[in-house]
Design a protein around this motif. Structure first.
Motif, PDB file in Angstrom:
ATOM      1  N   VAL A  99      42.299  91.493 100.177  1.00 49.06           N
ATOM      2  CA  VAL A  99      42.285  92.206  99.028  1.00 49.06           C
ATOM      3  C   VAL A  99      43.450  93.184  98.795  1.00 49.06           C
ATOM      4  O   VAL A  99      44.313  93.268  97.844  1.00 49.06           O
ATOM      5  CB  VAL A  99      41.245  92.710  98.401  1.00 49.06           C
ATOM      6  N   GLY A 100      43.401  93.881  99.725  1.00 43.64           N
ATOM      7  CA  GLY A 100      44.617  95.110  99.740  1.00 43.64           C
ATOM      8  C   GLY A 100      45.719  94.752  99.594  1.00 43.64           C
ATOM      9  O   GLY A 100      46.783  95.220  98.702  1.00 43.64           O
ATOM     10  N   CYS A 118      42.165  98.278  91.353  1.00 48.67           N
ATOM     11  CA  CYS A 118      42.396  98.874  92.453  1.00 48.67           C
ATOM     12  C   CYS A 118      40.929  99.921  92.549  1.00 48.67           C
ATOM     13  O   CYS A 118      40.659 100.307  93.822  1.00 48.67           O
ATOM     14  CB  CYS A 118      43.520 100.153  92.233  1.00 48.67           C
ATOM     15  N   GLN A 164      34.890  99.640  97.230  1.00 51.43           N
ATOM     16  CA  GLN A 164      34.413  98.800  98.409  1.00 51.43           C
ATOM     17  C   GLN A 164      34.687  99.570  99.785  1.00 51.43           C
ATOM     18  O   GLN A 164      33.997  99.514 100.601  1.00 51.43           O
ATOM     19  CB  GLN A 164      35.118  97.462  98.362  1.00 51.43           C
ATOM     20  N   GLN A 204      37.830  98.963  91.961  1.00 51.71           N
ATOM     21  CA  GLN A 204      36.902  98.271  92.785  1.00 51.71           C
ATOM     22  C   GLN A 204      37.346  98.225  94.297  1.00 51.71           C
ATOM     23  O   GLN A 204      36.190  98.291  95.097  1.00 51.71           O
ATOM     24  CB  GLN A 204      36.913  96.689  92.209  1.00 51.71           C
ATOM     25  N   TYR A 205      38.483  97.841  94.563  1.00 54.93           N
ATOM     26  CA  TYR A 205      38.823  97.869  95.908  1.00 54.93           C
ATOM     27  C   TYR A 205      38.606  99.365  96.675  1.00 54.93           C
ATOM     28  O   TYR A 205      37.836  99.173  97.765  1.00 54.93           O
ATOM     29  CB  TYR A 205      40.281  97.684  96.296  1.00 54.93           C
ATOM     30  N   THR A 235      38.793  92.751 102.938  1.00 52.96           N
ATOM     31  CA  THR A 235      39.242  93.877 102.245  1.00 52.96           C
ATOM     32  C   THR A 235      40.596  93.792 102.516  1.00 52.96           C
ATOM     33  O   THR A 235      41.471  94.315 101.588  1.00 52.96           O
ATOM     34  CB  THR A 235      38.370  95.113 102.548  1.00 52.96           C
ATOM     35  N   CYS A 253      43.789 103.938 100.447  1.00 53.31           N
ATOM     36  CA  CYS A 253      42.872 102.993 101.188  1.00 53.31           C
ATOM     37  C   CYS A 253      43.634 102.470 102.520  1.00 53.31           C
ATOM     38  O   CYS A 253      43.031 102.355 103.530  1.00 53.31           O
ATOM     39  CB  CYS A 253      42.755 101.696 100.222  1.00 53.31           C
TER      40      CYS A 253
END
Length: 261
Positions: free
Chosen positions: A242-243, A34, A40, A36-37, A239, A226
C-alpha cells in the motif's frame, strides 16, 4: 453572508468546506488514502516497554494529528495555514526518523527538552527588570537552570543530518518555512491582488489555488513518517505494498503540478 463578512467562519466557511473539495478533486482522494494507511500503521506499532518504542509511538501519533489537521484546513480553504502545519509535520518526521535510525535516543530528546526550557528561563531572568511579574519565581527559575545545566540542545538540522534526510530539510522544509510559516513577503503574497485597472491591493481571501501544494505537502510528510516506521520493523507485506503504491501515486500527481518549480 459571504466571505467578506464572515471569512472562514459561519455559513461562508461551511460553504467552502462543502464545495472546495468537490472542485479540487485530484489531491483529496490520495490524502484520504494516506490517512487510512497511517492509521493502519499506528495499529501495527506495538505497545513497547522500551523508551525508544514509546517515544516513536508518541511522535507518530503527533504526525497523524498534524497530517489530519493540515488536510482539514486545506478542505476548508485555509491552504496557507495548512502548510504551516505541514512544516511542523516535517519537523516531527525528522525526530521520528532519527529515533528509528537509532541516531538519537529518548534520553537525548529529554535533554533537549530541558535545554530549550532552560533557555526560556534564562531569557526571563535576564530581563527580570522588564518583567516585574518574574520576581516571585526567580528562585524557582534559578533552581531549574541549575538542575538542567548539562542539558544539550539538538537542532532540527542536526536530526535531519544524522538521519540522512537533508534532502527533505533543504527542499520541502525550507519551502514551507519561507512560503508559509515565516512572516516573509513570499508568505503574504497570496493576499496581493491585481485589480482590473492593473492596480494592486491587499485582500483577505481563501487562497484556493494553493490547494495542491498544501495537500501534497501533507501527504509526503505522513508518507515519510510511515516509512520511518518501517525501520522499527512493524510493516507487513500488505501495508508495504500500500505504501509503495501511494508513493508512486504521489510522485505522479506531484510531477503533474510541479509544486515548487
Amino acid at each position: 453572508m459571504n466571505f467578506d463578512t464572515e471569512g472562514f467562519t459561519g455559513e461562508s466557511g461551511a460553504a467552502i468546506r462543502k464545495q472546495h473539495p468537490e472542485n479540487h478533486m485530484q489531491p483529496f482522494p490520495i490524502a484520504n488514502a494516506c490517512s487510512q494507511y497511517a492509521l493502519q500503521i499506528s495499529q501495527l506499532l506495538p505497545d513497547s516497554e522500551s523508551k525508544t518504542g514509546l517515544a516513536s509511538r508518541l511522535f507518530f501519533a503527533r504526525s497523524i494529528s498534524h497530517f489530519q489537521a493540515a488536510i482539514c484546513l486545506a478542505e476548508g480553504g485555509m491552504t496557507i495555514e495548512s502548510m504551516v502545519i505541514c512544516r511542523s509535520l516535517i519537523e516531527t518526521f525528522f525526530v521520528l526518523n532519527a529515533l528509528a535510525e537509532g541516531v538519537v535516543t529518548p534520553a537525548e530528546l529529554a535533554s533537549q527538552d530541558g535545554a530549550s526550557r532552560r533557555s526560556h528561563a534564562n531569557a526571563l531572568l535576564n530581563r527580570k527588570s522588564t518583567y516585574p511579574g518574574i520576581a516571585p519565581y526567580e528562585d524557582t527559575l534559578r533552581k531549574f537552570i541549575e538542575e538542567n545545566a548539562g542539558a544539550i540542545d539538538i537542532k532540527i538540522f542536526a536530526l535531519a543530518q544524522k538521519g540522512n534526510t537533508l534532502a527533505a530539510y533543504d527542499g520541502l522544509y525550507r519551502h514551507l518555512s519561507h512560503h508559509a510559516a515565516h512572516p516573509s513577503l513570499s508568505a503574504v503574497d497570496p493576499y496581493l491582488i491585481e485589480s482590473s485597472e492593473k492596480q494592486v491591493h491587499a485582500q483577505f481571501r481563501p487562497a484556493l489555488e494553493y490547494t495542491p501544494k498544501a495537500v501534497l505537502s501533507a501527504c509526503i510528510g505522513i508518507l515519510m513518517s510511515c516509512f520511518a516506521c518501517e525501520k522499527l520493523g512493524v510493516i507487513n507485506s500488505k501495508t508495504s505494498e500500500v505504501g509503495s503504491k501511494l508513493w508512486e501515486e504521489y510522485l505522479t500527481i506531484d510531477e503533474a503540478h510541479n509544486l515548487w518549480g
